[in-house]
Structures are given as structure tokens and as C-alpha cells.
Design a protein around this motif. Sequence first.
Motif, PDB file in Angstrom:
ATOM      1  N   ARG A   1       0.265  -6.594  -4.831  1.00  0.00           N
ATOM      2  CA  ARG A   1      -0.230  -7.704  -4.011  1.00  0.00           C
ATOM      3  C   ARG A   1      -0.388  -8.922  -4.891  1.00  0.00           C
ATOM      4  NH1 ARG A   1      -4.737  -4.915   0.042  1.00  0.00           N
ATOM      5  NH2 ARG A   1      -3.461  -3.046   0.380  1.00  0.00           N
TER       6      ARG A   1
ATOM      7  N   THR B   1      -5.102   3.623  12.007  1.00  0.00           N
ATOM      8  CA  THR B   1      -6.003   4.744  12.296  1.00  0.00           C
ATOM      9  C   THR B   1      -6.956   4.368  13.425  1.00  0.00           C
ATOM     10  OG1 THR B   1      -7.293   3.961  10.416  1.00  0.00           O
ATOM     11  CG2 THR B   1      -6.028   5.971  10.086  1.00  0.00           C
TER      12      THR B   1
ATOM     13  N   ALA C   1      -5.666  10.417   7.885  1.00  0.00           N
ATOM     14  CA  ALA C   1      -5.020   9.775   6.734  1.00  0.00           C
ATOM     15  C   ALA C   1      -6.097   9.063   5.932  1.00  0.00           C
ATOM     16  CB  ALA C   1      -3.974   8.774   7.197  1.00  0.00           C
ATOM     17  N   PHE C   2      -5.810   8.868   4.656  1.00  0.00           N
ATOM     18  CA  PHE C   2      -6.723   8.055   3.847  1.00  0.00           C
ATOM     19  C   PHE C   2      -5.939   7.342   2.759  1.00  0.00           C
ATOM     20  CE2 PHE C   2      -6.712  12.298   1.942  1.00  0.00           C
ATOM     21  CZ  PHE C   2      -6.448  12.015   0.607  1.00  0.00           C
ATOM     22  N   GLY C   3      -6.540   6.279   2.234  1.00  0.00           N
ATOM     23  CA  GLY C   3      -5.902   5.527   1.151  1.00  0.00           C
ATOM     24  C   GLY C   3      -6.966   5.085   0.174  1.00  0.00           C
TER      25      GLY C   3
ATOM     26  N   GLN D   1      -2.372   3.271  -5.851  1.00  0.00           N
ATOM     27  CA  GLN D   1      -3.108   3.884  -4.733  1.00  0.00           C
ATOM     28  C   GLN D   1      -2.673   5.327  -4.584  1.00  0.00           C
ATOM     29  OE1 GLN D   1      -2.451   1.825  -1.011  1.00  0.00           O
ATOM     30  NE2 GLN D   1      -4.088   0.361  -1.419  1.00  0.00           N
TER      31      GLN D   1
ATOM     32  N   SER E   1       0.683   3.552   2.229  1.00  0.00           N
ATOM     33  CA  SER E   1       0.782   4.071   3.602  1.00  0.00           C
ATOM     34  C   SER E   1       2.222   4.255   4.112  1.00  0.00           C
ATOM     35  CB  SER E   1      -0.023   3.180   4.558  1.00  0.00           C
ATOM     36  OG  SER E   1      -1.369   3.107   4.131  1.00  0.00           O
TER      37      SER E   1
ATOM     38  N   GLU F   1      -2.270   7.912  -1.231  1.00  0.00           N
ATOM     39  CA  GLU F   1      -2.358   8.080   0.211  1.00  0.00           C
ATOM     40  C   GLU F   1      -2.551   9.552   0.506  1.00  0.00           C
ATOM     41  OE1 GLU F   1      -1.950   5.254   1.695  1.00  0.00           O
ATOM     42  OE2 GLU F   1      -2.040   5.879   3.785  1.00  0.00           O
TER      43      GLU F   1
ATOM     44  N   GLN G   1       3.579   7.756   4.309  1.00  0.00           N
ATOM     45  CA  GLN G   1       3.266   8.567   5.506  1.00  0.00           C
ATOM     46  C   GLN G   1       4.455   8.559   6.459  1.00  0.00           C
ATOM     47  OE1 GLN G   1      -0.141   7.562   7.907  1.00  0.00           O
ATOM     48  NE2 GLN G   1      -1.344   6.846   6.163  1.00  0.00           N
TER      49      GLN G   1
ATOM     50  N   HIS H   1       0.862  -1.189   0.000  1.00  0.00           N
ATOM     51  CA  HIS H   1       0.000   0.000   0.000  1.00  0.00           C
ATOM     52  C   HIS H   1       0.900   1.242   0.000  1.00  0.00           C
ATOM     53  CE1 HIS H   1      -0.243  -0.472   4.726  1.00  0.00           C
ATOM     54  NE2 HIS H   1       0.952  -0.659   4.265  1.00  0.00           N
TER      55      HIS H   1
ATOM     56  N   GLY I   1     -10.437   3.944   2.276  1.00  0.00           N
ATOM     57  CA  GLY I   1     -10.349   3.763   3.719  1.00  0.00           C
ATOM     58  C   GLY I   1      -9.701   4.990   4.325  1.00  0.00           C
TER      59      GLY I   1
HETATM   60  N1  DAH Z   1      -3.508   1.201   3.380  1.00  0.00           N
HETATM   61  C1  DAH Z   1      -4.901   0.754   3.327  1.00  0.00           C
HETATM   62  C2  DAH Z   1      -5.034  -0.361   2.316  1.00  0.00           C
HETATM   63  O1  DAH Z   1      -4.244  -0.481   1.436  1.00  0.00           O
HETATM   64  C3  DAH Z   1      -5.808   1.908   2.944  1.00  0.00           C
HETATM   65  C4  DAH Z   1      -5.899   2.952   3.999  1.00  0.00           C
HETATM   66  C5  DAH Z   1      -6.899   2.895   4.928  1.00  0.00           C
HETATM   67  C6  DAH Z   1      -4.960   3.971   4.076  1.00  0.00           C
HETATM   68  C7  DAH Z   1      -7.014   3.844   5.934  1.00  0.00           C
HETATM   69  C8  DAH Z   1      -5.066   4.925   5.078  1.00  0.00           C
HETATM   70  C9  DAH Z   1      -6.104   4.849   6.002  1.00  0.00           C
HETATM   71  O2  DAH Z   1      -4.199   5.942   5.192  1.00  0.00           O
HETATM   72  O3  DAH Z   1      -6.191   5.784   6.959  1.00  0.00           O
HETATM   73  O4  DAH Z   1      -5.947  -1.115   2.402  1.00  0.00           O
END
Ligand code: DAH
Length: 358
Positions: free
Chosen positions: A200, A257, A310-312, A213, A176, A215, A179, A174, A287
Motif C-alpha cells: 500500500r 464478510t 475468514a480472517f486477515g 499479511q 484476501s 489470510e 481466498q 491484502h 479483522g
Molecule cells: N483484507 C483486510 C485488510 O487488509 C483484512 C481482513 C478482514 C481479511 C476481514 C479478512 C476478513 O479475511 O475476514 O484490511
Amino acid sequence: MQDIDELAAELRTDIEAAGSLDDLEAVRVRALGRKGTITHLMKGLGAMEPEERRAAGTALNVLKDETVVAIEDRRTSLRNLALTEQLATESIDVTLPVRAEGCGRIHPVSQVVDEIVAIFADMGFAVAEGPDIEDDFYNFTALNIPPEHPARQMHDTFYLEAERDGAPLVLRTHTSPVQIRHMRSSPPPYRIIAPGRTFRCDSDMTHTPMFHQVEGLAIGHDIHMGHLKGCLEEFARVMFEDDNLRMRFRPSHFPFTEPSAEVDIGCSRKGKELRIGEGGDWLEILGCGMVHPNVLENVGLDPNEWQGFAFGMGIDRIAMLKYGIPDLRAFFESDLRWLRHYGFAPFDVPTLAGGLAR
Ligand code: DAH
């Protein structure tokens, strides 16, 4: 012996008259080469009386230095002249129309990345990057996913044979880890997005072993869930060009998170056709959550002082949804007919003012 003053005047005229670098080189050789006039006069010094030699030697050295400088000056101005001439003759009319045929296309993933960057840049987010090959620490441990955590199995990780500091290297599962890298490399506050490749071990109609993705990370003293919600709503409405787009935040779980949520956007499904915006159905797109205090501690930040979200999000799926592309696998087959059909014109750079996709 030729009179030195006379020779100096002659050389000055020749140097000025040289119309090309080749002409100038010829003048230099005639004066300073092994059989050149100045060289010849210098050789004659040995046969002179000491008094005479001193006077002539000084004059010849002055002449030699002046000649070298004059040639160098002339060379510079000839080069400048040639450049000016070249610039005048080789200019390109950038206002000429681009010929549509024979012109490359922008891949839908690149297009969507540019769109995402434009939207978040408008909200003050900068772009950050990290490597595709990651340490186990950045991909998992620092994100509050310890070795025995079940999330590691869910990630279908590609492990490499190589190790760093006794731990295996992985293809990042991912975005992430960016970050972590970003927070470790500069002091807060932060407001970044990090688009990139992720990997993956998975392949079917909707999964490819390599996918994309983006982030997002925003850390400050008082950033809260409301900011996260506003930011993602703004994003989805601009992205899907629908001011009334419905969104739903569902409680979820991610190790990095707390609290965590998954975000759905409104859609309709008729048979195989899926439309964003209309209807009473929901489609998950990302997410997100508030960055876990353990993650902040892992990068040396005090969770009592700093907080944020944060989000992804999967980019390929956003591209499929927005541009009605049915099969994900075609994204990575490099079929030129597909690219001509689904690709974008290279000069239509997405901007909020000019329109995201034309
Ligand atoms: N890294 C997660 C994934 O690949 C996605 C994700 C979810 C990223 C929540 C985030 C987060 O930064 O806060 O499934």
C-alpha cells in the motif's frame, strides 16, 4: 587371421581388467576403433571366398555385439564403484555442531510466518499462495468491493500501467484475493491460511509500502462464528504463549464478510512500552468475519449450502509485538547488525512440540 575365439577370450579378460573408465575406453578403441582388431578383421572379409566369408562374418558380428555389451556393463559397474567410493569419502557428519559465527539468521518476519504456519497446521489448515501482482477483479470485485466502493480509496492501491482484460493490474493490497483464487481452483471444503507480501502507498513509523499479511479461510457446511472465535483464541494464546490472554471481538465492517469483527488482545501501555497480556488496555490485531454470500457466489458456491469464516492479520506487527521490535522500517533495511540482534538461529524451526521460539 587371428582366431576369433582367441580374440574373444582376450577381449573379455581386458574388459574385466580395466580398472578405470579411461582404461576401458582404451580397450574399446583397441577392439572397435578405426584401427581396432575387430574392425581390422571385418575389413578382411571382402577378400574371402563366399562360404568362408559367411561363417566368419557371422562370428565377427556376434563378437562385436558381445564386446559392445560387455564394455557397457563394465562401464556401469565402474561408475557405480566410483559413486560408492565418492559417497564413502565425501560423507558429512550431520551431527556436528553448527558454528554460531558466520552462520546466517532467520528474519523475524520469516520466523513469525513459520510460527503461524505451525499453529494453524496443528488445527488442520494448509498453506495456499497467490501472486503479488493481482487483477483488479481478484483484489477487489470478487471480494464484494465494486469499482465505486469507498474501500478502494482506503486501500491506497499501487496501480500498474499494465492491464489485463481492460482492467488495471495492481500490487495486491491484502492477502484476501488468495481466498478467491483458492476457492476457484478446487472444490470445497476449505481450510487454508495464506501468508504473503502486500503493498500500500503508505510510509511512516508503523507503515511500510510493502508489508506482510496472513489470510485465513475455512468453508464447510456448518462452520460458524463460534469456530472462528475458538480458532483465533487458540492461535493468540499459543502465539503469545499466554493461556489466559484476553481477547475481544468488536463488531466492524468489511465488504467481504457479514457479520464482521475486529479482534483486540489485552495489553498494557506504560509510556512507550507496550506489553501483551497484562493491564486493562486493548490492541487490535486482526479483522475477520463470516464470508459474505456474494463472495461465495462470485466463486460459484451456493451460499445456502456452504458457509464459513475468514480472517486477515498483519504479520509484521505481530513480530514487533512478540519480539519487542520498536520500528517497523528497520525490518526492510537489510542491516546485518539488526538482523544478528533480532534474527533467529536457522536450525530452530518452530514446532508446537519443540517450542515456537527459542
Ligand atoms: N483484507 C483486510 C485488510 O487488509 C483484512 C481482513 C478482514 C481479511 C476481514 C479478512 C476478513 O479475511 O475476514 O484490511
